[in-house]
Enzyme design. Structure first.
Site, PDB file in Angstrom:
ATOM      1  N   ASP A  72       0.845  -1.195   0.000  1.00  0.00           N
ATOM      2  CA  ASP A  72       0.000   0.000   0.000  1.00  0.00           C
ATOM      3  C   ASP A  72       0.878   1.242   0.000  1.00  0.00           C
ATOM      4  OD1 ASP A  72      -2.103   1.721   0.157  1.00  0.00           O
ATOM      5  OD2 ASP A  72      -2.776   1.122   2.144  1.00  0.00           O
ATOM      6  N   ASP A  95      -3.287   2.348  -5.817  1.00  0.00           N
ATOM      7  CA  ASP A  95      -2.151   2.462  -4.910  1.00  0.00           C
ATOM      8  C   ASP A  95      -2.022   1.283  -3.952  1.00  0.00           C
ATOM      9  OD1 ASP A  95      -4.394   3.063  -3.460  1.00  0.00           O
ATOM     10  OD2 ASP A  95      -3.587   4.872  -2.529  1.00  0.00           O
ATOM     11  N   GLU A  96      -2.729   0.187  -4.204  1.00  0.00           N
ATOM     12  CA  GLU A  96      -2.574  -0.969  -3.324  1.00  0.00           C
ATOM     13  C   GLU A  96      -2.932  -2.258  -4.050  1.00  0.00           C
ATOM     14  OE1 GLU A  96      -5.365  -1.581  -0.084  1.00  0.00           O
ATOM     15  OE2 GLU A  96      -6.687  -0.040  -0.923  1.00  0.00           O
TER      16      GLU A  96
END
Length: 414
Positions: free
Chosen positions: A29, A119-120
């Site tokens: 993350d 983003d993860e």
């Protein structure tokens, strides 16, 4: 930072070895993604409180979060909390490029990657022991590559289940690495606040706190029956399983998005019904384009509203048949908006969102008479071709002139 929580010596050596083989899921993350990209690209912002956005906080650096700034907080409220914060406009294209670069590293690490957002992601590295080392070693290498090749901090959790890996990455932030070793799952999980459980939002947390339950261990001790009495059978069963670290889901590389959505912040200025209708049509156009580009159809249209007092409301409408036609989606959205207008006039509106759910692949859609596939000469098709070739803002509705299309947040492929 690397933290390892140990514990659980009551299992046999054989069971420990079996569990160790399963502790191979990473949750990676990126930390304060938008703000980190801004700090990476402008050295003057490093170490300073940074807010991305204007009227609404889209992201905040950890230096800004230390002052209590959160997303999606009102921009004026954020500046009252931290008057010296630096506000920068969002650069969605820069965030999209950074995301693509990070996901290239993910997929170079293992083919078993399940993207959750830009983003993860979850990564399964269980088959890489002889090739790349232990899961912790792989996580350490991944973090170093993201730092050196993309210039961004990333936190990684390592555990035997997706749920625990995600909790571990959150606990390790910022810029951390945390392993939950086999046998130590409950020692790690039970002291944490109940808010760490998936499915525990403000309302559920308040209910649990009113009954003296603040830690996951207390929730686990209450039992499924007790939780069901407080929260209902489905929520009780779900949270009880998570409180005992039970999560059978594996990393799913073929998972397709179950819904797509877009929203537009409106600020606190009063908007006319015509303005709101125009913004909603813009959202419907954007989502219709994404739906057709992904070769999918939807069955349900969902309208999401946030009011001036920060309360929210959701309204949905299920269509008689799955569709990807822009006009049908737009009409369903406006039907929902018309019904919600009295509430909007009474409470004000600061954000409007639209989601398309109950998605299916377009080729599974039952054809109507006459049995013909989607024609190539429709208005939807022509507009899609123009937007694909020249950009999203090439063609817009007349009602949106001088109002803009709004921010288009970078997303994973649909």
């Amino acid at each position: 930072m690397f933290v390892s929580r140990s514990g659980g010596s009551d299992g046999s050596a054989a069971s420990s070895r079996g569990a160790a083989a399963r502790a191979s899921i990473l949750h990676a993350d990126l930390d304060s993604f938008y703000a980190s990209v801004e700090q990476r690209d402008d050295p003057r912002l490093r170490g300073k409180p940074v807010i991305v956005g204007g009227g609404v906080v889209l992201a905040a650096s950890y230096e800004a979060k230390a002052h209590g700034i959160r997303t999606p907080m009102n921009g004026r409220q954020a500046l009252r909390l931290c008057p010296h914060a630096i506000v920068v406009p969002p650069r969605m294209s820069a965030y999209a490029r950074a995301s693509r670069a990070v996901f290239e590293i993910f997929r170079d690490t293992t083919p078993e990657v399940e993207g959750i957002s830009i983003d993860e992601a979850f990564l399964d590295v269980g088959g890489l022991l002889r090739i790349a080392g232990s899961p912790v070693e792989i996580a350490r290498t991944l973090r170093e590559r993201v730092r050196t090749e993309v210039g961004l901090p990333i936190s990684v959790g390592v555990a035997g289940t997706k749920f625990l890996a995600k909790v571990a990455s959150a606990v390790s932030k910022p810029d951390g690495l945390l392993e939950v070793p086999p046998g130590g799952e409950l020692d790690f999980l039970h002291p944490l606040p109940v808010e760490r459980l998936w499915g525990v939002g403000e309302v559920t947390a308040r209910t649990l706190h009113e009954h003296g339950i603040t830690r996951i261990g207390q929730l686990a001790e209450l039992g499924e029956k007790g939780l069901s009495g407080l929260l209902g059978p489905a929520a009780g069963r779900h949270l009880y399983a998570l409180s005992w670290a039970r999560d059978p889901r594996r990393v799913d590389t073929g998972r397709r998005r179950r819904s797509i959505g877009a929203q537009r912040a409106l600020g606190r200025r009063t908007r006319t019904p015509e303005e709101i209708e125009a913004y909603l049509s813009g959202l419907a156009d954007r989502l219709g384009h994404r739906l057709r580009a992904a070769d999918r159809v939807c069955r349900t249209v969902v309208l999401r509203l946030r009011f001036d007092d920060f309360t929210r409301a959701t309204r949905s409408h299920s269509l008689p048949a799955a569709t990807d036609h822009g006009r049908v989606i737009d009409q369903a959205a406006h039907t929902l908006l018309t019904a919600a207008m009295p509430m909007i006039r009474e409470r004000g509106l600061t954000l409007i969102g639209l989601s398309l759910t109950n998605l299916d692949d377009a080729h599974t859609m039952q054809l109507t008479l006459p049995f013909e596939p989607r024609p190539d000469s429709t208005l939807d098709t022509t507009l899609d071709q123009l937007r694909d070739r020249f950009g999203a803002g090439t063609v817009t509705r007349a009602a949106l002139l001088h109002r803009g299309e709004g921010l288009s947040v970078p997303l994973l492929p649909d």
